[in-house]
Design a protein around this motif. Sequence first.
Motif, short mmCIF file in Angstrom:
data_model
loop_
_atom_site.label_atom_id
_atom_site.label_comp_id
_atom_site.label_asym_id
_atom_site.label_seq_id
_atom_site.Cartn_x
_atom_site.Cartn_y
_atom_site.Cartn_z
N MET A 162 0.85 -1.20 0.00
CA MET A 162 0.00 0.00 0.00
C MET A 162 0.88 1.24 0.00
SD MET A 162 -2.78 1.80 0.50
CE MET A 162 -2.89 3.53 0.87
N ASN A 163 1.86 1.21 0.94
CA ASN A 163 2.75 2.35 1.04
C ASN A 163 3.53 2.54 -0.24
OD1 ASN A 163 3.91 4.48 2.21
ND2 ASN A 163 5.47 3.31 3.34
N LYS A 164 4.03 1.41 -0.76
CA LYS A 164 4.83 1.50 -1.98
C LYS A 164 3.98 1.99 -3.14
CE LYS A 164 8.32 -0.94 -4.53
NZ LYS A 164 8.70 -2.21 -5.07
N GLY A 165 2.74 1.47 -3.17
CA GLY A 165 1.86 1.87 -4.24
C GLY A 165 1.59 3.36 -4.21
N PHE A 166 1.45 3.88 -3.00
CA PHE A 166 1.17 5.31 -2.87
C PHE A 166 2.36 6.14 -3.36
CE2 PHE A 166 1.48 9.15 -0.13
CZ PHE A 166 0.40 9.82 -0.67
N ARG A 167 3.57 5.71 -2.94
CA ARG A 167 4.73 6.47 -3.38
C ARG A 167 4.93 6.36 -4.88
NH1 ARG A 167 9.95 7.11 -2.14
NH2 ARG A 167 10.42 5.00 -1.45
N GLN A 168 4.61 5.18 -5.40
CA GLN A 168 4.75 4.99 -6.85
C GLN A 168 3.82 5.95 -7.60
OE1 GLN A 168 7.19 3.03 -7.89
NE2 GLN A 168 6.75 4.05 -9.83
N SER A 169 2.59 6.04 -7.09
CA SER A 169 1.64 6.92 -7.78
C SER A 169 2.08 8.38 -7.65
CB SER A 169 0.24 6.74 -7.21
OG SER A 169 0.20 7.22 -5.89
N GLN A 170 2.66 8.72 -6.49
CA GLN A 170 3.17 10.09 -6.33
C GLN A 170 4.32 10.35 -7.29
OE1 GLN A 170 2.05 12.64 -3.95
NE2 GLN A 170 0.36 11.26 -4.32
N SER A 171 5.13 9.32 -7.49
CA SER A 171 6.26 9.47 -8.39
C SER A 171 5.78 9.75 -9.82
CB SER A 171 7.11 8.20 -8.35
OG SER A 171 8.07 8.26 -9.35
N THR A 172 4.77 8.99 -10.24
CA THR A 172 4.21 9.23 -11.57
C THR A 172 3.64 10.63 -11.66
OG1 THR A 172 3.56 6.92 -11.47
CG2 THR A 172 2.69 8.22 -13.29
N LEU A 173 2.93 11.02 -10.61
CA LEU A 173 2.33 12.36 -10.59
C LEU A 173 3.43 13.43 -10.69
CD1 LEU A 173 -0.30 13.93 -10.15
CD2 LEU A 173 0.15 13.87 -7.71
N HIS A 174 4.50 13.21 -9.92
CA HIS A 174 5.61 14.16 -9.92
C HIS A 174 6.21 14.29 -11.31
CE1 HIS A 174 8.95 16.45 -8.34
NE2 HIS A 174 9.82 15.62 -8.87
N THR A 175 6.45 13.15 -11.95
CA THR A 175 7.06 13.16 -13.28
C THR A 175 6.22 13.95 -14.27
OG1 THR A 175 7.95 11.00 -12.81
CG2 THR A 175 7.92 11.70 -15.12
N TRP A 176 4.92 13.62 -14.30
CA TRP A 176 4.12 14.21 -15.38
C TRP A 176 3.65 15.61 -15.07
CZ3 TRP A 176 4.87 12.19 -19.83
CH2 TRP A 176 5.33 10.88 -19.88
N SER A 177 3.38 15.92 -13.80
CA SER A 177 3.00 17.31 -13.51
C SER A 177 4.20 18.22 -13.72
CB SER A 177 2.48 17.44 -12.07
OG SER A 177 3.47 17.05 -11.16
N GLY A 178 5.40 17.69 -13.49
CA GLY A 178 6.59 18.50 -13.72
C GLY A 178 6.86 18.68 -15.19
N LEU A 179 6.61 17.64 -15.97
CA LEU A 179 7.01 17.70 -17.38
C LEU A 179 6.06 18.54 -18.23
CD1 LEU A 179 9.06 16.44 -19.47
CD2 LEU A 179 7.16 14.98 -20.10
N LEU A 180 4.74 18.33 -18.07
CA LEU A 180 3.80 18.84 -19.06
C LEU A 180 3.93 20.34 -19.29
CD1 LEU A 180 0.56 16.78 -18.64
CD2 LEU A 180 2.15 16.86 -20.55
N LEU A 181 3.97 21.11 -18.22
CA LEU A 181 4.12 22.55 -18.40
C LEU A 181 5.49 23.01 -17.92
CD1 LEU A 181 0.54 23.82 -17.54
CD2 LEU A 181 1.64 23.80 -19.75
N GLY A 182 6.41 22.06 -17.84
CA GLY A 182 7.73 22.36 -17.30
C GLY A 182 8.45 23.47 -18.04
N TRP A 183 8.22 23.53 -19.34
CA TRP A 183 8.93 24.55 -20.12
C TRP A 183 8.37 25.93 -19.83
CZ3 TRP A 183 7.37 19.85 -22.36
CH2 TRP A 183 8.41 18.93 -22.49
N VAL A 184 7.04 26.00 -19.67
CA VAL A 184 6.45 27.29 -19.26
C VAL A 184 6.99 27.70 -17.90
CG1 VAL A 184 4.30 28.51 -18.80
CG2 VAL A 184 4.35 26.71 -20.53
N LEU A 185 7.06 26.69 -17.00
CA LEU A 185 7.56 26.96 -15.66
C LEU A 185 8.98 27.49 -15.69
CD1 LEU A 185 6.55 24.16 -13.20
CD2 LEU A 185 6.24 26.61 -12.99
#
Lengths: 94, 532
Positions: B1-24
């Motif tokens: 459960m814990n690992k799954g949560f961190r995994q999902s956060q990792s995916t979230l981190h990757t894609w939320s950072g990337l998508l508008l990363g250049w604007v940022l």
Amino acid sequence: MIWIAFFCTLAAFLFLGLSTAQHYQRRFGTRPRADRQRLLRLIAWLLLASSLVSAFAARGPVFGPVIWIGLVIFAAASSFLFLNFIAPSKERKS
Amino acid sequence: MNKGFRQSQSTLHTWSGLLLGWVLFLVFLCGTIAFWREGLNRYMRPELARVEQPMTVLAGAQAFLQTKAPDAKSWSITMPNTRIPGSQVFWQPQPKEGEEPTRGRRGRGDTRALIGEDGQVVEARETRGGEFFYRFHFDLYYMPVIWARWLVGAAAMMMLVAILSGIVTHKKIFRDFFTLRRQKGQRSWLDGHNASAVLALPFHLMITYTGLVTLMAMLMPWAILANYTDRDKLSDALFPSSAEVERAGQPTPLVKLTSLVLDAERRLGVPAGFIQVSEPGDASARVTVNAASSATLSSRTASVTYNGTNGALVWQSPPSGPAATTSGVMIGLHAGRFADITLRWIYFLCGAAGTLMVASGLVLWTVKRREKLPDPSRPHLGFHIVERLNVAVIGGFPFAIACMFWANRLLPVAMKDRADWEVHTLFIGWGLALVFVLVRRPALSWVALLGATGVLLAALPFYNLLRFNQNLLTPLRTGDLLPAGVDISLLIIAAAFVAVARRVASYKTGQAKRRSRRHADPQTGLMLEPAE
């Protein structure tokens, strides 16, 4: 007063950095004993607390905390750069 | 459960950072530069001398406006100080019958002027100076402001998500606070990304959150819609001001603004920042003096209003309520206008760390995935796009800024729409960089763009020295360190760019597989370079 705060934060983060096994070994050649680690951390936290007090005293309750956080960031970054990029004298000679 | 949560956060981190990363990246970089907005305003107008006597300038501004626009609807005068070069004055002509009064923020060229340190109008080169970076970091350019703000607002929200999920994903950042493993490929990248993030984490959280607060009325209008049906009422609640006056039609001379400002500064307890005169030269004239935003933490400054014909106090702004104070303090923290030179440097360095955090995060996306590519010489389309966009934005935009600095020096002073062309030059430079990135290999274009930026920035101080015949010792003698300080900072930044470019270039001779991973490696070195 603000300089006292600055040197306190700087010293605090150097102590915190040195309390990690990796940096302690690099600087002193041995792994730190647990009680030594605790002592270093305790000094660091006391220094941090006194820096907060002196920042308040120097800049008042509005700007004091703001400049204190700025100093903490600056001190953390400086000690990070120092510990990682300035080699201890032993390493430099060899 | 814990690992799954961190995994999902990792995916979230990757894609939320990337998508508008250049604007940022653009927002972070320009916002960081904008901490030197006033300094750049002066640096980019080398004709201006430092203001030593603000009251001389103010008296000059009043004299100028009285001859130029004696019966205007209103005058606006910014108070100069040693940081703000000269006084920018605007005037608004009387509206014609049946015509809406014009309200342009930028002001048209024929209704504004710049008063220099001797109280006379200066013919300085037309430039937007540091204002460009300030506006660009939330308004962008060449697009409707409202779209830009939504885009920047979305990017800032993604940033907040990326920071919070990043803390969860890289939970070891606090334990490994002082750790930097060098020469270890992806591991070094990650350490560099973490270091730039965690060392200035309070700043990153603060600047992202308060950045959202500056846009809150647009992003989350519901609280306002629920409580205020009338926009004017809201405006009164947020920005209280004295009642508007009707023009009486009786010419009456205006009192001396300098004496009013002195009185206002005594009442407010802080220096004045901005003066507004409505119906000057009329019996109904009103003078409002606003406190300087550099004097208080909150960006909502107090103001006092005087009768313009006899100097009597008519109105004083009430203390603002808790909600307005909270948002005012947050916006004040974001803009850092209160910061003295030391704190301003800390703001700037933190912003630089944030820019590096975004840049290293974007490059890290490619570093991580390159290993897993089935055939590294023929990456899939998505990888291709991210890789090229990284070079075009992270390498190309600083190059474009360097082009703009040069345009500021080289475009003819008398050129029509000169200020606009400076900005066009920036985008032309960026466009050229983009074309270059599209036709050449990234390994080459990284080196070329970073190196060119370094060379352009390094040459600028020398040009200034020759062009304006500055004596190297003059700043020390007069204590006017600003232009020289900018020049020295530019040299240091240029040295960092050249050092990074050299490191990228030296890895080119290595194995093809390692090269691409390393070529970006010195990016983290950008911040660390001067300390080495």
